[in-house]
Design a protein around this motif. Structure first.
Motif: not given
Ligand code: SF4
Length: 468
Positions: A348, A351, A389
């Protein structure tokens, strides 16, 4: 090195995932363009690695069906997403590229290979088409994060355009800013002019902002339970009602005016920023229309921080929307080139961490920070996401994902304030250092924490997810 436009980083599409929904959707569309559609009798798709493990929860099967069916994620009416999938499932047929109807049974023709991976990337798909003459063709694609798709055998290059100010590393961006005596968004603007006319850049950036704003507005006015079986209740709409306490408005513009009016306590502002981020990611989880920024799971951070600036900064100017997008886009590109924006590769941090760094740098730019402070803010925001993570419960982009956007937004705003008060020449860690560190951390991270739902919250929270 890749040449990445701000429009490669920000893309309007459908939730819930850029790598598991948008990428496979684009791959399916591309496959249809690359085959001889009138000769096709049958198609099959194999999903590998992370696409198999969390593909159901992330809507990969749905995306593949719609892509093969000729639907486009930018233009499809949101209400047609589930309706078209339901029709394909009921009729067991697909209209390939919108041109030729062939038998297609999703249960048999989309194969989830849970234990198999392909070497280039964790998100791999193989499409096979069978022709009337008994022959056929197969193509392999990789969804490498942020909706980017790479075909087997191709280099990961989105454009080979020569830019005025080529930027491969954070230090290149600093060099151009110093040499040209320009701020970050001015350098990025000059590079964007190599692809598009000024009017087109402005218009398209404002379209992206409008899509972000609409996702916030819709999420703030939609109650109910999110799909997927986790029974997660939407929270943005009740919070929006509570914060506005009955103030009237008729549309998104008037809604923003009502939010902006009056004095705001620190607590109220915190709640609004969370409300904006929750709204976008609830829409994302509900297969709604959002902007990949730089991914769908993290789509709420940048709208929430830009909306914070628009509603609560006394210095906000309309042109800040363009400045914000250009700066955020360039920071996202630096992470894509130097590390990853794919949770299947980096967890994560790739992201939410990247979106927070993008928002922090962009807000700093809009608040008058120097190029060094912009990079310092982006560095600070990522530094405090390192190692985070990816462990989505039930493979759905809901827990921890939706709330995580609120945290990414708040960290971005804090990083901006620290950077604006800081002396970047005395910073011990540079943006380049943190990008390199993130890449190494991603490489060391156990695969359990890379969008597989094999570790963390995904295995420690007992849930009964009903397949739907
Ligand atoms: S936990 Fe995984 S699916 Fe959820 S926002 Fe973070 S990277 Fe994306």
């Amino acid at each position: 090195m890749e040449r990445i436009s701000v429009f490669d980083i920000f893309k309007i599409g459908i939730g819930p995932s850029s790598s598991h929904t948008m990428g496979p959707w684009r791959a399916a569309q591309r496959f249809v363009r690359e085959i001889d559609v009138p000769q096709v009798t049958h198609v099959q798709v194999e999903l590998y690695g992370s696409l198999a493990k969390t593909g159901k929860g992330h809507g990969t099967d749905l995306a593949v069906m719609l892509g093969l069916n000729g639907d486009d994620p930018v233009t499809i009416p949101v209400e047609d997403v589930q309706a078209n999938v339901a029709r394909i499932e009921a009729e067991k047929s697909i209209c390939l590229g919108g041109k030729r109807t062939i038998p297609f049974n999703p249960v048999q023709d989309i194969v989830f290979l849970f234990e198999q991976s392909l070497p280039y990337h964790a998100n791999a798909l193989v499409f096979r088409a069978f022709y009337t003459n008994g022959e056929g063709v197969s193509h392999t694609y990789y969804s490498v994060g942020g909706g980017f798709v790479v075909k087997e055998g191709e280099q990961n290059i989105s454009s080979d355009k020569e830019l005025i100010f080529p930027i491969d590393h954070a230090k290149d961006l600093s060099k151009w800013c110093v040499q040209e005596k320009k701020n970050v968004s001015e350098i990025v603007w000059q590079n964007e002019l190599c692809w598009r006319e000024p009017d087109e850049i402005r218009t398209n950036l404002m379209l992206i902002w409008t899509a972000m704003r609409d996702a916030m507005y819709k999420g703030c006015h939609t109650d109910g339970i999110l799909p997927g079986g986790l029974e997660v209740t939407r929270r943005a709409a009740p919070l929006n009602r509570k914060l506005l306490a009955g103030k009237p408005y008729r549309n998104a513009e008037e809604w923003i005016q009502q939010i902006t009016r009056g004095d705001h306590s620190f607590q109220d502002i915190l709640k609004w920023v969370s409300c904006f981020a929750l709204a976008v990611n609830e829409e994302n989880a509900a297969f709604g229309r959002v902007v990949t920024a730089p991914t769908n799971g993290a789509a709420g951070v940048i709208p929430a921080v830009l909306m914070y600036h628009l509603c609560f900064s006394r210095s906000f100017l309309k042109d800040d929307i363009v400045k914000f997008m250009l700066t955020a886009g360039e920071i996202g590109s630096l992470f894509k080139k130097g590390a990853t924006i794919s949770a299947a590769m980096g967890g994560c941090q790739a992201e939410i961490g990247v979106s927070s760094a993008m928002a922090a740098g962009a807000l700093t730019e809009c608040l008058g920070g120097s190029y060094g402070q912009v990079m310092m803010a982006a560095e600070i925001a990522m530094e405090h996401h390192l190692g985070m993570t990816c462990d989505p419960i039930g493979g759905l982009v809901q827990i921890p994902c939706i709330e995580r956007n609120t945290m990414g937004a708040i960290k971005a705003i804090t990083a901006t304030q620290i950077a604006l008060e800081g002396d970047f020449t005395k910073a011990k860690v540079s943006l380049g250092d943190v990008i390199k560190t993130m890449k190494e951390t991603a490489a060391d991270m156990s695969n359990k924490y890379k969008e597989t739902a094999d570790g963390g919250l995904a295995v420690n929270i007992s849930v009964n997810v009903v397949e739907c």
